[in-house]
Write a protein that holds these residues in place. Sequence first.
Motif, PDB file in Angstrom:
ATOM      1  N   TYR A   1       6.141  -8.964  30.530  1.00  0.00           N
ATOM      2  CA  TYR A   1       7.367  -9.508  29.936  1.00  0.00           C
ATOM      3  C   TYR A   1       7.330 -11.036  29.873  1.00  0.00           C
ATOM      4  O   TYR A   1       7.946 -11.637  28.993  1.00  0.00           O
ATOM      5  N   THR A   2       6.602 -11.657  30.792  1.00  0.00           N
ATOM      6  CA  THR A   2       6.556 -13.128  30.836  1.00  0.00           C
ATOM      7  C   THR A   2       5.247 -13.712  30.310  1.00  0.00           C
ATOM      8  O   THR A   2       5.033 -14.927  30.403  1.00  0.00           O
ATOM      9  N   ALA A   3       4.357 -12.875  29.785  1.00  0.00           N
ATOM     10  CA  ALA A   3       3.112 -13.391  29.188  1.00  0.00           C
ATOM     11  C   ALA A   3       3.441 -14.272  27.983  1.00  0.00           C
ATOM     12  O   ALA A   3       4.532 -14.184  27.407  1.00  0.00           O
ATOM     13  N   ILE A   4       2.500 -15.130  27.604  1.00  0.00           N
ATOM     14  CA  ILE A   4       2.736 -15.963  26.429  1.00  0.00           C
ATOM     15  C   ILE A   4       3.011 -15.067  25.222  1.00  0.00           C
ATOM     16  O   ILE A   4       2.491 -13.951  25.140  1.00  0.00           O
ATOM     17  N   PRO A   5       3.852 -15.486  24.282  1.00  0.00           N
ATOM     18  CA  PRO A   5       4.103 -14.664  23.093  1.00  0.00           C
ATOM     19  C   PRO A   5       2.815 -14.415  22.313  1.00  0.00           C
ATOM     20  O   PRO A   5       1.917 -15.277  22.288  1.00  0.00           O
ATOM     21  N   TYR A   6       2.720 -13.258  21.707  1.00  0.00           N
ATOM     22  CA  TYR A   6       1.493 -12.932  20.971  1.00  0.00           C
ATOM     23  C   TYR A   6       1.180 -13.962  19.894  1.00  0.00           C
ATOM     24  O   TYR A   6       0.012 -14.191  19.544  1.00  0.00           O
ATOM     25  N   THR A   7       2.207 -14.637  19.360  1.00  0.00           N
ATOM     26  CA  THR A   7       2.006 -15.646  18.307  1.00  0.00           C
ATOM     27  C   THR A   7       1.387 -16.925  18.838  1.00  0.00           C
ATOM     28  O   THR A   7       1.002 -17.794  18.063  1.00  0.00           O
ATOM     29  N   GLU A   8       1.284 -17.051  20.167  1.00  0.00           N
ATOM     30  CA  GLU A   8       0.670 -18.244  20.774  1.00  0.00           C
ATOM     31  C   GLU A   8      -0.780 -17.983  21.175  1.00  0.00           C
ATOM     32  O   GLU A   8      -1.465 -18.903  21.625  1.00  0.00           O
ATOM     33  N   ARG A   9      -1.231 -16.737  21.053  1.00  0.00           N
ATOM     34  CA  ARG A   9      -2.588 -16.432  21.483  1.00  0.00           C
ATOM     35  C   ARG A   9      -3.593 -16.919  20.452  1.00  0.00           C
ATOM     36  O   ARG A   9      -3.388 -16.790  19.237  1.00  0.00           O
ATOM     37  N   THR A  10      -4.674 -17.497  20.918  1.00  0.00           N
ATOM     38  CA  THR A  10      -5.775 -17.905  20.046  1.00  0.00           C
ATOM     39  C   THR A  10      -7.080 -17.338  20.615  1.00  0.00           C
ATOM     40  O   THR A  10      -7.172 -17.080  21.813  1.00  0.00           O
ATOM     41  N   PRO A  11      -8.102 -17.176  19.772  1.00  0.00           N
ATOM     42  CA  PRO A  11      -8.057 -17.343  18.325  1.00  0.00           C
ATOM     43  C   PRO A  11      -7.593 -16.061  17.634  1.00  0.00           C
ATOM     44  O   PRO A  11      -7.665 -14.974  18.212  1.00  0.00           O
ATOM     45  N   ARG A  12      -7.110 -16.221  16.413  1.00  0.00           N
ATOM     46  CA  ARG A  12      -6.795 -15.053  15.597  1.00  0.00           C
ATOM     47  C   ARG A  12      -8.097 -14.332  15.269  1.00  0.00           C
ATOM     48  O   ARG A  12      -9.065 -14.953  14.838  1.00  0.00           O
ATOM     49  N   PRO A  13      -8.178 -12.997  15.490  1.00  0.00           N
ATOM     50  CA  PRO A  13      -9.446 -12.307  15.227  1.00  0.00           C
ATOM     51  C   PRO A  13      -9.794 -12.284  13.740  1.00  0.00           C
ATOM     52  O   PRO A  13      -8.924 -12.093  12.893  1.00  0.00           O
ATOM     53  N   ALA A  14     -11.060 -12.504  13.445  1.00  0.00           N
ATOM     54  CA  ALA A  14     -11.504 -12.454  12.055  1.00  0.00           C
ATOM     55  C   ALA A  14     -11.533 -11.022  11.540  1.00  0.00           C
ATOM     56  O   ALA A  14     -11.454 -10.780  10.341  1.00  0.00           O
ATOM     57  N   ASN A  15     -11.642 -10.065  12.479  1.00  0.00           N
ATOM     58  CA  ASN A  15     -11.682  -8.648  12.135  1.00  0.00           C
ATOM     59  C   ASN A  15     -10.755  -7.913  13.104  1.00  0.00           C
ATOM     60  O   ASN A  15     -10.805  -8.173  14.308  1.00  0.00           O
ATOM     61  N   PRO A  16      -9.909  -7.015  12.642  1.00  0.00           N
ATOM     62  CA  PRO A  16      -8.961  -6.362  13.555  1.00  0.00           C
ATOM     63  C   PRO A  16      -9.608  -5.598  14.697  1.00  0.00           C
ATOM     64  O   PRO A  16      -8.966  -5.371  15.717  1.00  0.00           O
ATOM     65  N   ILE A  17     -10.879  -5.208  14.554  1.00  0.00           N
ATOM     66  CA  ILE A  17     -11.552  -4.513  15.651  1.00  0.00           C
ATOM     67  C   ILE A  17     -11.658  -5.407  16.873  1.00  0.00           C
ATOM     68  O   ILE A  17     -11.797  -4.942  18.007  1.00  0.00           O
ATOM     69  N   ASN A  18     -11.589  -6.721  16.651  1.00  0.00           N
ATOM     70  CA  ASN A  18     -11.704  -7.673  17.749  1.00  0.00           C
ATOM     71  C   ASN A  18     -10.355  -8.114  18.312  1.00  0.00           C
ATOM     72  O   ASN A  18     -10.303  -8.972  19.193  1.00  0.00           O
ATOM     73  N   ARG A  19      -9.256  -7.573  17.796  1.00  0.00           N
ATOM     74  CA  ARG A  19      -7.942  -7.908  18.363  1.00  0.00           C
ATOM     75  C   ARG A  19      -7.865  -7.290  19.748  1.00  0.00           C
ATOM     76  O   ARG A  19      -8.035  -6.081  19.910  1.00  0.00           O
ATOM     77  N   PRO A  20      -7.601  -8.082  20.768  1.00  0.00           N
ATOM     78  CA  PRO A  20      -7.641  -7.552  22.131  1.00  0.00           C
ATOM     79  C   PRO A  20      -6.486  -6.600  22.410  1.00  0.00           C
ATOM     80  O   PRO A  20      -5.420  -6.679  21.787  1.00  0.00           O
ATOM     81  N   ALA A  21      -6.688  -5.714  23.371  1.00  0.00           N
ATOM     82  CA  ALA A  21      -5.610  -4.824  23.798  1.00  0.00           C
ATOM     83  C   ALA A  21      -4.491  -5.639  24.436  1.00  0.00           C
ATOM     84  O   ALA A  21      -3.306  -5.350  24.249  1.00  0.00           O
ATOM     85  N   TYR A  22      -4.882  -6.661  25.203  1.00  0.00           N
ATOM     86  CA  TYR A  22      -3.907  -7.560  25.824  1.00  0.00           C
ATOM     87  C   TYR A  22      -3.586  -8.668  24.830  1.00  0.00           C
ATOM     88  O   TYR A  22      -4.350  -9.615  24.661  1.00  0.00           O
ATOM     89  N   GLN A  23      -2.407  -8.576  24.187  1.00  0.00           N
ATOM     90  CA  GLN A  23      -2.122  -9.429  23.036  1.00  0.00           C
ATOM     91  C   GLN A  23      -1.110 -10.529  23.314  1.00  0.00           C
ATOM     92  O   GLN A  23      -0.938 -11.435  22.503  1.00  0.00           O
ATOM     93  N   GLY A  24      -0.397 -10.473  24.446  1.00  0.00           N
ATOM     94  CA  GLY A  24       0.730 -11.356  24.689  1.00  0.00           C
ATOM     95  C   GLY A  24       2.028 -10.594  24.492  1.00  0.00           C
ATOM     96  O   GLY A  24       2.073  -9.527  23.867  1.00  0.00           O
TER      97      GLY A  24
END
Length: 491
Positions: free
Chosen positions: A261-284
């Motif tokens: 609940y207190t993790a950084i917002p997903y919109t603050e996470r970097t870097p944006r993945p170039a391919n969705p397969i690389n979007r992490p499970a832990y997203q913010g």
Amino acid sequence: MPPPATRSTILRLMNASQHSACPCHGSRSSGHGHAHHAINQMRKFATPVPKKEYAFEVAASNLRFGDGVTREVGMDLKNMNATKVGVFTDPNIAKLPPMKMALQSLDAQNDLPYEVYDRVVAEPTEDSWRDAIAWARERDFTHFLAVGGGSVIDTAKAANLFTVFKDADLMDYINAPIGKGLPITKTLRPLIAVPTTAGTGSETTGTAILDITSKSFKTGIASRSLKPVLGIVDTYNTDTCPTEVHISAGLDVLFHSMESYTAIPYTERTPRPANPINRPAYQGSNPVADVFSLWALRQTVKYLPRVAKDPEDREAKRQMILAASFAGIGFGNAGVHLCHGMSYPISGLNKAGPKYKHPGYKVDTPIIPHGVSVALTGPSVFQFTAPSSPDRHREALAIFNNTSLTDSSITSIPDSEIGSYLFESIARFLDGLGVPRGLKAVGYSSGDVEKLVDGTIPQRRVLDLAPGIGDVAGEDGREHLASILENALEY
């Protein structure tokens, strides 16, 4: 392009100004002008800035919740056309009703062969995973069934992964930078998870954790591909847990909820993945995870003390096992941060260091149970993170204080003091559960802080989601981690 000295000066200026702008140094706006100027200075040069994330995903296992639903697992596997099932458990659960009910359900089906692996250890290691993987690879199961706590379910996930990737080495999929962190590019075999503790939420997530004994810390594998196809949340299956296991598992639920609940917002996470397969499970933190995390936090604060006081409290146990799954959906899509990041060396270094053995655990080796290792830094962590999102921490404070956000006892607290109040409320809650009062209570001292920091720094998967660290350019967090750990030595 400026010379190296100039670039270094600008980076220091930018990092310092951003940090001075963070609320732990006063109001959020106090350093804004300096930070804005430094960032504009940087923009004059052709230095690429990583793009921030713009999307989040929601992934979770199907869940079935009810009294005695373990008896359906044989039918589930038959419905999935299983022809050879690998059943994973540990030596204790192997003798208990949850496993007996699961095997009776398998035996009730015609032509449903299975084999049982009952050597899973509490707090799995590289060696225990390799043993389980080798056993599963030899048998090439079409389906997997895990009956046990998080250690059992995580071991079954690993066995499934490396059955499909027969030639891969364990480190190929372990999270970077410890391992290679390769993406999982094939569909794994169906796995059904039957949790017997109300804690890890592993039945809902694509995360599997192990202890890297050679480095004295924990890490794991995180991928949506690992998640079970079905989690069978049977309210009877925690009946055989000792009180201490109930408490430790419940602490894991508590901090899964708080951290996600207190993790950084997903919109603050970097870097944006170039391919969705690389979007992490832990997203913010994100709107969907927030709903599950907050509900789980409320239930845990309400019901965990009841389970600790009376392990026969049926309603409290029902609510806790459901809260564990809800928290799993929350952190499985948002992630955890500092409490979990620091818990890995706290439990890992214990084996050679303090050698603390928590009461109530039937093991021959030193152990700080996972939930306890997470809780030890809890008050200190949320005192540190509170300035990043005072409103969210204020909401958590109201929950711990069993009151509403509109109560004057909550509204009268300035944003700058929320962290101190939350420290005291979390510490009081933990004390009521008999949790050791800080790191000194399990044998650590200030002389161990540097080693604990060294063991936390590689946990980038979770540190990058920590407010004040993951959202500050160029910040590895070392000084903050040392301060948090010092503050967690006793309370």
